[in-house]
Design a protein around this motif. Structure first.
Motif, PDB file in Angstrom:
ATOM      1  N   GLY A 141      13.441 -31.026  12.946  1.00 58.46           N
ATOM      2  CA  GLY A 141      14.480 -31.818  13.602  1.00 58.46           C
ATOM      3  C   GLY A 141      15.380 -32.496  12.585  1.00 58.46           C
ATOM      4  O   GLY A 141      16.612 -32.526  12.732  1.00 58.46           O
ATOM      5  N   TRP A 142      14.767 -33.046  11.521  1.00 56.61           N
ATOM      6  CA  TRP A 142      15.552 -33.679  10.459  1.00 56.61           C
ATOM      7  C   TRP A 142      16.460 -32.649   9.782  1.00 56.61           C
ATOM      8  O   TRP A 142      17.646 -32.904   9.558  1.00 56.61           O
ATOM      9  CB  TRP A 142      14.648 -34.334   9.427  1.00 56.61           C
ATOM     10  N   ALA A 143      15.923 -31.489   9.450  1.00 57.86           N
ATOM     11  CA  ALA A 143      16.709 -30.474   8.744  1.00 57.86           C
ATOM     12  C   ALA A 143      17.881 -29.985   9.591  1.00 57.86           C
ATOM     13  O   ALA A 143      18.978 -29.752   9.075  1.00 57.86           O
ATOM     14  CB  ALA A 143      15.810 -29.308   8.348  1.00 57.86           C
ATOM     15  N   LEU A 144      17.664 -29.841  10.891  1.00 50.82           N
ATOM     16  CA  LEU A 144      18.754 -29.428  11.776  1.00 50.82           C
ATOM     17  C   LEU A 144      19.793 -30.544  11.902  1.00 50.82           C
ATOM     18  O   LEU A 144      21.003 -30.292  11.934  1.00 50.82           O
ATOM     19  CB  LEU A 144      18.200 -29.043  13.149  1.00 50.82           C
ATOM     20  N   TYR A 145      19.328 -31.794  11.949  1.00 50.23           N
ATOM     21  CA  TYR A 145      20.238 -32.940  11.955  1.00 50.23           C
ATOM     22  C   TYR A 145      21.118 -32.921  10.704  1.00 50.23           C
ATOM     23  O   TYR A 145      22.311 -33.250  10.754  1.00 50.23           O
ATOM     24  CB  TYR A 145      19.426 -34.235  12.032  1.00 50.23           C
ATOM     25  N   CYS A 146      20.547 -32.503   9.578  1.00 46.14           N
ATOM     26  CA  CYS A 146      21.309 -32.448   8.322  1.00 46.14           C
ATOM     27  C   CYS A 146      22.449 -31.440   8.413  1.00 46.14           C
ATOM     28  O   CYS A 146      23.507 -31.635   7.796  1.00 46.14           O
ATOM     29  CB  CYS A 146      20.389 -32.086   7.152  1.00 46.14           C
ATOM     30  N   GLU A 147      22.256 -30.364   9.148  1.00 42.55           N
ATOM     31  CA  GLU A 147      23.335 -29.397   9.345  1.00 42.55           C
ATOM     32  C   GLU A 147      24.509 -30.063  10.057  1.00 42.55           C
ATOM     33  O   GLU A 147      25.668 -29.909   9.668  1.00 42.55           O
ATOM     34  CB  GLU A 147      22.837 -28.209  10.162  1.00 42.55           C
ATOM     35  N   LYS A 148      24.208 -30.803  11.114  1.00 40.79           N
ATOM     36  CA  LYS A 148      25.261 -31.503  11.859  1.00 40.79           C
ATOM     37  C   LYS A 148      25.886 -32.610  11.008  1.00 40.79           C
ATOM     38  O   LYS A 148      27.100 -32.832  11.043  1.00 40.79           O
ATOM     39  CB  LYS A 148      24.690 -32.078  13.165  1.00 40.79           C
ATOM     40  N   LEU A 205      14.668 -30.028  19.735  1.00 38.10           N
ATOM     41  CA  LEU A 205      14.113 -31.234  20.357  1.00 38.10           C
ATOM     42  C   LEU A 205      13.987 -32.349  19.328  1.00 38.10           C
ATOM     43  O   LEU A 205      14.218 -33.520  19.635  1.00 38.10           O
ATOM     44  CB  LEU A 205      12.759 -30.925  20.987  1.00 38.10           C
ATOM     45  N   GLY A 206      13.632 -31.987  18.093  1.00 44.68           N
ATOM     46  CA  GLY A 206      13.560 -32.992  17.036  1.00 44.68           C
ATOM     47  C   GLY A 206      14.919 -33.556  16.691  1.00 44.68           C
ATOM     48  O   GLY A 206      15.080 -34.772  16.533  1.00 44.68           O
ATOM     49  N   GLU A 207      15.915 -32.691  16.570  1.00 44.31           N
ATOM     50  CA  GLU A 207      17.268 -33.170  16.277  1.00 44.31           C
ATOM     51  C   GLU A 207      17.772 -34.078  17.396  1.00 44.31           C
ATOM     52  O   GLU A 207      18.385 -35.128  17.132  1.00 44.31           O
ATOM     53  CB  GLU A 207      18.215 -31.992  16.117  1.00 44.31           C
ATOM     54  N   MET A 208      17.520 -33.703  18.642  1.00 50.39           N
ATOM     55  CA  MET A 208      17.966 -34.521  19.762  1.00 50.39           C
ATOM     56  C   MET A 208      17.377 -35.931  19.684  1.00 50.39           C
ATOM     57  O   MET A 208      18.071 -36.917  19.973  1.00 50.39           O
ATOM     58  CB  MET A 208      17.577 -33.860  21.083  1.00 50.39           C
ATOM     59  N   ALA A 209      16.112 -36.024  19.290  1.00 48.84           N
ATOM     60  CA  ALA A 209      15.463 -37.339  19.184  1.00 48.84           C
ATOM     61  C   ALA A 209      16.116 -38.182  18.092  1.00 48.84           C
ATOM     62  O   ALA A 209      16.330 -39.392  18.273  1.00 48.84           O
ATOM     63  CB  ALA A 209      13.980 -37.157  18.901  1.00 48.84           C
ATOM     64  N   ILE A 210      16.454 -37.569  16.954  1.00 50.97           N
ATOM     65  CA  ILE A 210      17.094 -38.307  15.860  1.00 50.97           C
ATOM     66  C   ILE A 210      18.501 -38.749  16.258  1.00 50.97           C
ATOM     67  O   ILE A 210      18.905 -39.900  16.023  1.00 50.97           O
ATOM     68  CB  ILE A 210      17.121 -37.462  14.581  1.00 50.97           C
ATOM     69  N   LEU A 211      19.257 -37.857  16.870  1.00 49.87           N
ATOM     70  CA  LEU A 211      20.614 -38.205  17.304  1.00 49.87           C
ATOM     71  C   LEU A 211      20.589 -39.306  18.360  1.00 49.87           C
ATOM     72  O   LEU A 211      21.431 -40.218  18.351  1.00 49.87           O
ATOM     73  CB  LEU A 211      21.313 -36.964  17.850  1.00 49.87           C
ATOM     74  N   LYS A 212      19.629 -39.236  19.269  1.00 49.94           N
ATOM     75  CA  LYS A 212      19.499 -40.265  20.301  1.00 49.94           C
ATOM     76  C   LYS A 212      19.166 -41.619  19.674  1.00 49.94           C
ATOM     77  O   LYS A 212      19.741 -42.654  20.047  1.00 49.94           O
ATOM     78  CB  LYS A 212      18.406 -39.867  21.295  1.00 49.94           C
ATOM     79  N   ALA A 213      18.253 -41.607  18.707  1.00 50.59           N
ATOM     80  CA  ALA A 213      17.873 -42.849  18.027  1.00 50.59           C
ATOM     81  C   ALA A 213      19.052 -43.428  17.249  1.00 50.59           C
ATOM     82  O   ALA A 213      19.277 -44.646  17.240  1.00 50.59           O
ATOM     83  CB  ALA A 213      16.693 -42.581  17.092  1.00 50.59           C
ATOM     84  N   ARG A 214      19.804 -42.566  16.591  1.00 55.04           N
ATOM     85  CA  ARG A 214      20.970 -43.044  15.831  1.00 55.04           C
ATOM     86  C   ARG A 214      22.018 -43.647  16.764  1.00 55.04           C
ATOM     87  O   ARG A 214      22.572 -44.727  16.469  1.00 55.04           O
ATOM     88  CB  ARG A 214      21.574 -41.902  15.017  1.00 55.04           C
TER      89      ARG A 214
END
Length: 612
Positions: free
Chosen positions: A468-475, A553-562
């Motif tokens: 999730g973190w690594a995919l968040y890094c792409e965005k 699902l991991g990226e969604m959780a990080i984006l939601k938290a941010r």
């Protein structure tokens, strides 16, 4: 009655303890002073004592189990297991597996006996992480995952061959590695016995995903000479700190081990794979078609996503996210001034020579250039940077045909240079951010540097968090200005689409009766992935149920938290502090991440690191 100034340290500690224990409310704190009665002091001391006892009880459990676990799996991954390399491989026979089952059942019982309400705040976080970790291990034992030690992505023999490429430094490490090679016939035989048991009950990867997967075995079993064998790799270049005479002794011992143990073990495995395993593997694709399949697939959802969602719920989320990303992709297509429809644009990206490297070296150099571009921006987005650097190297030739486009971890970013017409340069920035920095080769070293945390947080990887973190890094690369052309931004969106589509494809295959061709067509129609990559990816999802769910699902959780933190903190929100807080956690289940960001908000968005 005692009236004490709130600013005094002793009172601060007492107030903090009493608040955490629930015996003192904020309403009792007035005018910079606290009215503390003797009964409250007694209750606070009792709460402190209870927390100390519960914390000690918890620590004793995880310390004992972690030490046992490191010894139990010693030799499987020496980088993570202990300070000294093992001269053997771990036992994997049925009796050992049953013992592990009993140990983890006992640990769960011991954990459940701890009064969780008495744990200190930090211990409660560790408890949630650790119990979830042991529960995953226990579920894997109950479903006998050890009877299926391979999938379309990796296997016990390919993992070992990958380990053979690591750098050794001391005579002790070389001797331990030679010992592991000499132990290979016993280890491989135990794996074969387990696989035969899985074969008997229909617990195998689908046959279609096993085609050609014996190539790595062939490369070892049929190497022309011991020196040509991958297991000789560490002996080709040896440290000058080891005497030349010892070099010769170690090399002779390696040749003997490869000849007498490594090659025969692989020959026996190759015979078994070709004559028994692959011909007898199941033809059904769905995880739910396995023994106790519905429960098994749900356990994999929990393992890889760390949330309690059903396959139907995840499938619905995937369809919704695919629609959102598709609309964004159409906007970027317009920015590129492409005259044609969406399928035509995908064909253009898949076939136009401008988007593909001419040589493996060109692909590697482009990846290195992108990684250095991030280095120039790192301090604008992260306050804490890892000490460990990483190398960029090609995926080894023996596994490249079936390997993903890239993979990163501590010290390395692997780039697949096989079949260059499948490696679109427009997607390379997103891939590099994911696998190198600030993705896997950045996040994992930071986790390992958190020495104030238990080792079970430093050294265990949880897919929903890490992927999730690594995919968040792409965005995040979009914010950082890493995508310089509409094509590169489309590559990022295509990768986002790829991971959102996985939610649909994984649940479609394993819960809704999708065919392999149906899954391939879905990715072909919705992403810019090359057909070769689509084929290898779909086979990976088929053979590795649930893992593909973790990314989006991991990226969604990080984006939601941010988003929650940005809204709550307003001008106080500091993106570097947010990133540092997420990364300092190590690898944790998504609910733990969400709770930590709630605390980050309550603390005013401050950095998790002491001021310098």
């Amino acid at each position: 009655m005692y009236r004490l100034p709130l600013r005094r340290l002793a009172t601060r500690l007492l107030v903090g303890t009493a608040l955490c224990a629930g015996v003192l409310t904020l309403d009792q704190i007035t005018g910079g002073q606290v009215t503390v009665t003797a009964p409250i002091i007694g209750v606070a001391h009792a709460a402190t004592a209870a927390a100390g006892k519960a914390d000690a009880q918890f620590k004793a459990i995880y310390t004992k189990e972690w030490k046992w676990r490191q010894e139990e799996f010693k030799g499987e991954d020496d980088e993570d297991s202990s300070d000294t390399a093992a001269n053997r491989l771990p036992k994997v026979d049925a009796a050992t597996q049953e013992k592990r089952l009993k140990v983890w059942e006992g640990v769960i019982k011991e954990l459940d006996a701890i009064p969780q309400a008495d744990l200190s705040p930090e211990a409660k976080v560790n408890y949630g992480i650790y119990r979830d970790q042991v529960a995953v291990l226990l579920a894997s034992q109950k479903f006998k995952d050890y009877e299926k030690p391979l999938n379309a992505d990796s296997s016990f023999w390919s993992n070992m061959a990958g380990g053979a490429r690591r750098t050794l430094h001391t005579v002790a490490e070389y001797k331990a590695f030679i010992g592991q090679m000499n132990d290979m016939p016993r280890y491989f035989n135990e794996q074969i016995v387990n696989m035969r048991a899985g074969l008997k009950r229909g617990f195998t990867p689908p046959k279609v995903t096993l085609a050609g997967r014996d190539s790595g075995i062939v490369n070892v079993a049929e190497a022309k000479t011991p020196e040509d064998n991958v297991y000789y790799t560490p002996f080709k270049t040896m440290p000058d700190t080891i005497p030349a005479a010892t070099h010769a002794e170690l090399r002779a011992a390696a040749v003997a081990a490869i000849t007498k143990s490594v090659v025969p073990a692989h020959q026996a495995l190759l015979k078994f794979m070709r004559e028994e395993y692959i011909p007898g593997a199941r033809t059904e694709l769905a995880a739910e078609s396995l023994p106790d399949g519905k429960a098994y697939y749900q356990s994999k959802i929990k393992e890889f996503a760390t949330v309690d969602l059903t396959a139907d719920q995840i499938h619905k989320i995937g369809l919704e996210e695919v629609a959102k990303i598709h609309a964004q992709m159409l906007d970027v297509m317009k920015q590129a001034n492409f005259q044609g429809d969406f399928p035509a644009f995908l064909k253009f990206l898949r076939t136009d020579p401008q988007f593909y490297a001419k040589t493996p070296e060109e692909l590697l150099m482009r990846a290195a250039w992108i990684a250095k571009k991030f280095d120039g921006k790192a301090d604008q987005y992260f306050g804490y940077l890892p000490r460990q650097r990483f190398a960029i190297i090609p995926v080894p030739a023996d596994i490249a045909p079936f390997y993903t486009s890239g993979r990163g971890g501590p010290g390395v970013y692997l780039v697949n240079t096989y079949d260059l017409p499948s490696r679109g340069l427009y997607a390379l920035p997103a891939l590099t951010l994911h696998e190198s920095a600030p993705g896997h080769a950045f996040q994992m070293p930071i986790a390992a540097e958190q020495k104030d945390q238990p080792e079970f947080r430093q050294k265990v990887y949880i897919s929903a968090y890490g992927e999730g973190w690594a995919l968040y890094c792409e965005k995040l690369g979009d914010e950082m200005g890493m995508y310089e052309t509409p094509y590169e931004r489309f590559g990022m969106l295509s990768y986002q689409m790829w991971r959102a589509a996985r939610l649909v494809v994984d649940t479609g295959i394993h819960s809704k009766g999708w065919t392999r061709e149906q899954a391939q067509q879905y990715l072909h129609d919705n992403t810019a992935l090359a057909d070769h990559e689509i084929e290898t990816e779909v086979d990976r999802y088929i053979a590795w149920p649930g893992q593909a769910l973790s990314y989006y699902l991991g990226e969604m959780a990080i984006l939601k938290a941010r988003a929650k933190a940005e809204k709550a903190l307003g001008e106080k929100f500091d993106l570097r502090n947010f990133h540092d807080t997420v990364l300092k956690l190590g690898s944790v289940p998504l609910p733990v991440l969400e709770a930590r960001i709630d605390r980050f908000i309550a603390e005013g968005g401050k950095s998790p690191y002491p001021a310098q």
